[in-house]
Design a protein around this motif. Sequence first.
Motif, PDB file in Angstrom:
ATOM      1  N   ARG A 160       1.992   4.902   0.810  1.00  0.00           N
ATOM      2  CA  ARG A 160       1.715   5.733   1.986  1.00  0.00           C
ATOM      3  C   ARG A 160       1.084   7.074   1.642  1.00  0.00           C
ATOM      4  O   ARG A 160       0.437   7.686   2.486  1.00  0.00           O
TER       5      ARG A 160
ATOM      6  N   ILE B 136       0.858  -1.178   0.000  1.00  0.00           N
ATOM      7  CA  ILE B 136       0.000   0.000   0.000  1.00  0.00           C
ATOM      8  C   ILE B 136       0.899   1.234   0.000  1.00  0.00           C
ATOM      9  O   ILE B 136       1.808   1.350   0.821  1.00  0.00           O
TER      10      ILE B 136
ATOM     11  N   SER C   3      -2.404   6.984  -9.988  1.00  0.00           N
ATOM     12  CA  SER C   3      -2.003   8.277  -9.440  1.00  0.00           C
ATOM     13  C   SER C   3      -0.572   8.653  -9.797  1.00  0.00           C
ATOM     14  O   SER C   3      -0.239   9.824  -9.841  1.00  0.00           O
TER      15      SER C   3
ATOM     16  N   ASP D 216      -4.695   5.128  -6.308  1.00  0.00           N
ATOM     17  CA  ASP D 216      -5.321   5.681  -5.116  1.00  0.00           C
ATOM     18  C   ASP D 216      -6.323   4.676  -4.562  1.00  0.00           C
ATOM     19  O   ASP D 216      -6.451   3.561  -5.074  1.00  0.00           O
ATOM     20  N   LYS D 217      -7.058   5.055  -3.523  1.00  0.00           N
ATOM     21  CA  LYS D 217      -8.023   4.143  -2.894  1.00  0.00           C
ATOM     22  C   LYS D 217      -9.127   3.713  -3.855  1.00  0.00           C
ATOM     23  O   LYS D 217      -9.703   2.649  -3.697  1.00  0.00           O
ATOM     24  N   ASN D 218      -9.426   4.552  -4.847  1.00  0.00           N
ATOM     25  CA  ASN D 218     -10.487   4.256  -5.824  1.00  0.00           C
ATOM     26  C   ASN D 218      -9.973   3.494  -7.041  1.00  0.00           C
ATOM     27  O   ASN D 218     -10.654   3.422  -8.053  1.00  0.00           O
ATOM     28  N   GLU D 219      -8.726   3.003  -6.941  1.00  0.00           N
ATOM     29  CA  GLU D 219      -8.074   2.231  -8.007  1.00  0.00           C
ATOM     30  C   GLU D 219      -7.836   3.042  -9.279  1.00  0.00           C
ATOM     31  O   GLU D 219      -7.799   2.507 -10.381  1.00  0.00           O
TER      32      GLU D 219
ATOM     33  N   THR E  77      -1.102   7.631  -1.094  1.00  0.00           N
ATOM     34  CA  THR E  77      -2.443   7.473  -1.661  1.00  0.00           C
ATOM     35  C   THR E  77      -3.307   6.491  -0.893  1.00  0.00           C
ATOM     36  O   THR E  77      -4.511   6.462  -1.082  1.00  0.00           O
ATOM     37  N   GLU E  78      -2.657   5.663  -0.063  1.00  0.00           N
ATOM     38  CA  GLU E  78      -3.326   4.564   0.636  1.00  0.00           C
ATOM     39  C   GLU E  78      -3.939   3.569  -0.351  1.00  0.00           C
ATOM     40  O   GLU E  78      -4.851   2.828  -0.017  1.00  0.00           O
ATOM     41  N   GLY E  79      -3.449   3.583  -1.576  1.00  0.00           N
ATOM     42  CA  GLY E  79      -3.872   2.633  -2.600  1.00  0.00           C
ATOM     43  C   GLY E  79      -2.765   1.636  -2.877  1.00  0.00           C
ATOM     44  O   GLY E  79      -1.639   1.762  -2.387  1.00  0.00           O
ATOM     45  N   LYS E  80      -3.076   0.658  -3.672  1.00  0.00           N
ATOM     46  CA  LYS E  80      -2.110  -0.392  -4.002  1.00  0.00           C
ATOM     47  C   LYS E  80      -1.050   0.131  -4.965  1.00  0.00           C
ATOM     48  O   LYS E  80      -1.285   1.068  -5.726  1.00  0.00           O
TER      49      LYS E  80
END
Length: 127
Positions: free
Chosen positions: A16, A14, A49, A43-46, A18-21
Amino acid sequence: SRHLIESKDEHEGINRFTEGKQYYLSPLDFNDSSMQSLLVIFDKNEKASAVIAIYDTDDFDSINYRLQKKYATRTHVRSSVDNSFVTYNNGMNIIEFEKNDLNYQAELRILSDEFFKQYKKDISSEI
């Protein structure tokens, strides 16, 4: 070889900011023999980014020439003989290209405006 769509469930951690993959992809998948590594950050919404590609410093001038022809230059800093830093803007993303001859790497970063703002915010809060 690892393709982005096939590896959606096998992310590399994850991010740091964007808290996304985030995923490391094989440069061989893109038929780019000069690329050493490629990282794609979501980002969290895939939504993608950031894309960060590492090249050999020998490729800096030719890649930078192509970027100059395509995008408006925002800043160009040559801090020393060993380092160069250029920023471009395509209207939606910040494109940074940095060369460091001491480690023989050139790093190309394509960053969404949201990623760039979050990165700057997080970095400034750490100081």
